[in-house]
Design an enzyme around this catalytic site. Structure first.
Site, PDB file in Angstrom:
ATOM      1  N   GLU A 195       0.884  -1.171   0.000  1.00 45.43           N
ATOM      2  CA  GLU A 195       0.000   0.000   0.000  1.00 45.43           C
ATOM      3  C   GLU A 195       0.925   1.226   0.000  1.00 45.43           C
ATOM      4  O   GLU A 195       1.039   1.918  -0.996  1.00 45.43           O
ATOM      5  CB  GLU A 195      -0.913  -0.007   1.235  1.00 45.43           C
ATOM      6  N   ASP A 273     -12.091  -0.065   2.282  1.00 47.26           N
ATOM      7  CA  ASP A 273     -11.110   0.172   3.353  1.00 47.26           C
ATOM      8  C   ASP A 273     -11.735   0.893   4.560  1.00 47.26           C
ATOM      9  O   ASP A 273     -12.031   0.258   5.573  1.00 47.26           O
ATOM     10  CB  ASP A 273      -9.934   0.996   2.793  1.00 47.26           C
ATOM     11  N   ASP A 274     -11.907   2.201   4.470  1.00 50.24           N
ATOM     12  CA  ASP A 274     -12.466   3.021   5.568  1.00 50.24           C
ATOM     13  C   ASP A 274     -13.359   4.087   4.903  1.00 50.24           C
ATOM     14  O   ASP A 274     -12.982   5.266   4.828  1.00 50.24           O
ATOM     15  CB  ASP A 274     -11.335   3.726   6.330  1.00 50.24           C
TER      16      ASP A 274
HETATM   17  N1  ADE Z   1      -6.149   0.638   9.291  1.00 49.37           N
HETATM   18  C1  ADE Z   1      -7.261   1.213   8.853  1.00 49.37           C
HETATM   19  N2  ADE Z   1      -7.115   1.579   7.568  1.00 49.37           N
HETATM   20  C2  ADE Z   1      -5.863   1.230   7.186  1.00 49.37           C
HETATM   21  C3  ADE Z   1      -5.123   1.332   5.995  1.00 49.37           C
HETATM   22  N3  ADE Z   1      -5.646   1.886   4.895  1.00 49.37           N
HETATM   23  N4  ADE Z   1      -3.872   0.865   5.978  1.00 49.37           N
HETATM   24  C4  ADE Z   1      -3.360   0.311   7.075  1.00 49.37           C
HETATM   25  N5  ADE Z   1      -4.014   0.182   8.220  1.00 49.37           N
HETATM   26  C5  ADE Z   1      -5.259   0.636   8.284  1.00 49.37           C
HETATM   27 ZN    ZN Z   2      -7.025  -1.508   5.131  1.00 47.82          ZN
END
Ligand code: ADE
Ligand code: ZN
Length: 332
Positions: A195, A273-274
């Site tokens: 990432e 993801d979030d």
């Molecule tokens: N925890 C929450 N979102 C994350 C992300 N995108 N990368 C790593 N840890 C995370």
């Molecule tokens: Zn993540």
């Protein structure tokens, strides 16, 4: 059928990272916690970069305290996902936040989360499974305790073990004990790699943790040998393009490596993801990808099929989901 109604499968979603800002504000008020630095004026989450994102994430998470809080959170997140057409979601759960790594406490949080998930399945038809997740910047020692929680509660509902957190700290192999413990307990494995860290982090994840899937993995594109290895072994990437763009890793969807990786034969899937942190939803991800790469409903159906095959749940659950996918995959 609209993009939103299209049935979707999500494999990479952090429970606290999916918390609607309004819910966090309400919980903060109930506890008299000042979270003014977590939110922008328009009420959305605010952060400058990845390290700051993790700080804001943990500050917001600090107001979700009891098992009942986690039940409220789970209900809200699953309603939000179901509204986007998600029929199956694998959610990262952190015993470090749910009981501070204590097994007895974790069992209570897990029970509350599972009850909320069962209620959401009855009311909204969405199926949830959990992936117990250690947090990399909490260090290898803490990850062992987390893995023990995973091993003790793993089965048909806790289906995997993973690692999130700050990828720039330590090496994947520092966490091998935790991943070995989870594997021995029969859990499937995933870790965030490629990432922020380069392609070697993906290599380490494959060599040192022997994972079944990789969270993100976009930077694998920088190393042709890793791309070939992913394609040859069929290790699946849980890609989150909107998250990566929001974090500034790529200037826009068109610059995201998902299409090149897919073209090279790597199995890719799409997740958020979030979502409220990155102002995205599963619908927006697919709409953005369709626009950027001229992908149509056949491409989306293929990505969804890959996600179903790569899900960590059992065969009977997959069969049930397969039947649901068959009933609605056509766009106007
Ligand atoms: N925890 C929450 N979102 C994350 C992300 N995108 N990368 C790593 N840890 C995370
Ligand atoms: Zn993540």
């Amino acid at each position: 059928m609209s993009w939103q109604e299209l049935p979707k499968i999500e494999l990479h979603l952090h429970l606290e990272g999916a918390a609607p800002p309004d819910l966090i504000r309400r919980m903060a008020k109930e506890r008299a916690v000042n979270l003014s630095r977590v939110f922008a004026e328009d009420g959305s989450y605010v952060f400058d970069d990845f390290a700051h994102f993790l700080q804001v994430y943990e500050a917001a998470t600090g107001v979700i305290r009891t098992p009942e809080d986690y039940a409220r959170l789970t209900r809200a997140v699953l309603e939000q996902s179901a509204e986007q057409g998600v029929v199956y979601t694998e959610v990262f759960l952190s015993p470090d936040f749910c009981g501070g790594g204590d097994l007895g406490a974790w069992r209570e949080y897990l029970q509350a989360i599972r009850e909320a998930a069962a209620a959401a399945e009855r009311s909204h038809g969405i199926v949830m499974r959990g992936i117990v997740t250690c947090i990399r910047h909490f260090g290898p020692y803490t990850s062992r305790q987390t893995a023990r929680c995973a091993a003790d509660t793993g089965g048909d509902w806790i289906v995997g073990f993973g690692m999130g957190g700050n990828e720039t700290m330590g090496r994947q192999g520092d966490f091998a004990w935790a991943f070995d413990c989870a594997r021995e307990a029969g859990l499937k494995l995933t870790t965030h790699a490629g990432e922020f860290a380069g392609p070697d982090s993906v290599r380490q994840a494959l060599d040192d943790l022997r994972v079944d899937r990789i969270g993100h993995g976009g930077r694998a594109i920088e190393d042709a040998a890793i791309v070939k290895r992913l394609a040859d072994t069929g290790v699946v990437l849980e890609m989150c393009p909107g998250s990566n763009v929001a974090m500034g890793l790529y200037p826009g969807m068109r610059a995201h490596p998902i299409a090149k990786l897919r073209g090279a034969g790597v199995k890719v899937t799409v997740s958020t993801d979030d979502p409220p942190f990155f102002r995205t939803t599963m619908t927006r991800e697919f709409e953005g990808l369709a626009r950027a790469f001229d992908w149509d409903e056949t491409d989306v159906a293929a990505l969804t099929r890959t996600a179903l095959d790569a899900a960590f749940c059992d065969a009977a659950t997959k069969k049930r989901l397969e039947d649901r996918l068959k009933t609605g995959t056509e766009l106007p």
